[in-house]
Design an enzyme around this catalytic site. Structure first.
Site, short mmCIF file in Angstrom:
data_model
loop_
_atom_site.label_atom_id
_atom_site.label_comp_id
_atom_site.label_asym_id
_atom_site.label_seq_id
_atom_site.Cartn_x
_atom_site.Cartn_y
_atom_site.Cartn_z
N VAL A 114 9.30 -1.50 -3.53
CA VAL A 114 10.65 -1.66 -2.97
C VAL A 114 11.54 -2.31 -4.00
O VAL A 114 11.15 -3.29 -4.65
CB VAL A 114 10.62 -2.53 -1.69
CG1 VAL A 114 12.02 -2.60 -1.07
CG2 VAL A 114 9.64 -1.98 -0.67
N ASP B 10 1.93 -0.53 12.89
CA ASP B 10 1.62 -1.62 11.97
C ASP B 10 2.56 -2.81 12.22
O ASP B 10 3.20 -3.33 11.30
CB ASP B 10 1.73 -1.14 10.52
CG ASP B 10 1.10 -2.12 9.53
OD1 ASP B 10 0.32 -2.98 9.96
OD2 ASP B 10 1.41 -2.01 8.33
N GLY C 172 0.81 -1.21 0.00
CA GLY C 172 0.00 0.00 0.00
C GLY C 172 0.84 1.26 0.00
O GLY C 172 0.43 2.30 -0.51
N GLY D 27 3.85 1.64 -1.50
CA GLY D 27 4.59 1.85 -2.74
C GLY D 27 5.38 0.62 -3.12
O GLY D 27 4.97 -0.52 -2.83
#
Length: 238
Positions: free
Chosen positions: A50, A156, A46, A48
């Protein structure tokens, strides 16, 4: 025109301030572009994408965020992250400010996430290994909450955000910039996280506290002990 735009982005993203921060490297756009290719992409979520690459002969993970929700607190939060030095926390190496949405560069952690190892590996972790991962992860979380100049709340905590080195040293990741909430911002309208790990109080009120992280870590402990995947862990809150 391109040079002018690059300079505008650099200044908008706090370049003049971050130039003075000795622990953060500021990379040129040209240095990162060769890494940001589809064949180097190792993950997407969510936040982006990597990418894995080499910078100054060191392996790095380059995170390219999808949106500009970073904006207002970006400079302060990069400075805070630059002070985070713990073996159980993924290290922020630097960033690129010469683009519209800043690109972040972290140390590369080779063995992947705890989620992958715990549920996808053909070589399951034995109990001693799992308990050691739990203990070290707890030290990293305690460091974020208690041993930094400014308390850092993750928001998170889940196995996908605990990475493992080749010798199974856990490193807490993805607490930065787009997710990090410091103590001066106690409420958020956008709760982001896997439903099964989110503190119900945080979910209902939008108030993130250190207890929220502890709740999530408790769920991770259950997952480590049972080796069973939490239900609905792929359901994301937006």
């Amino acid at each position: 025109k391109e040079k002018r735009k690059t300079k505008e982005y650099f200044e908008k993203n706090g370049g003049p301030t971050l130039e003075k921060v000795t622990k953060i490297k500021l990379f040129k756009k040209e240095e990162l572009m060769p890494i940001l290719r589809s064949n180097n992409r190792i993950g997407e979520g969510g936040f982006g994408e990597v990418y894995k690459g080499l910078l100054e002969d060191e392996p790095v993970a380059v995170k390219k965020p999808k949106n500009a929700n970073l904006a207002d607190q970006f400079t302060n939060e990069v400075i805070i992250q630059s002070r985070v030095m713990h073996k159980n926390i993924v290290k922020l190496v630097g960033c690129c400010l010469e683009v519209d949405i800043p690109i972040l560069v972290y140390e590369f952690v080779p063995k992947g996430s705890l989620d992958d190892i715990l549920h996808g590996s053909r070589e399951p972790l034995d109990l001693d290994q799992r308990l050691d991962i739990a203990a070290q992860s707890a030290r990293g979380l305690a460091y974020l909450h208690s041993d930094t100049i400014t308390m850092i709340l993750h928001g998170d905590i889940k196995p996908a955000n605990i990475l493992l080195s080749d010798d199974l040293v856990p490193k807490i990741s993805d607490f930065g910039i787009s997710r990090m909430i410091t103590v001066d911002k106690k409420y958020t309208r956008n709760v982001i996280g896997a439903v099964s790990y989110v503190d119900p109080v945080y979910l209902q009120s939008g108030r993130l506290t250190s207890k929220s992280d502890v709740y999530s870590f408790g769920v991770v402990l259950l997952e480590l002990i049972t080796r069973k995947k939490v239900s609905d862990s792929n359901s994301l809150l937006r």
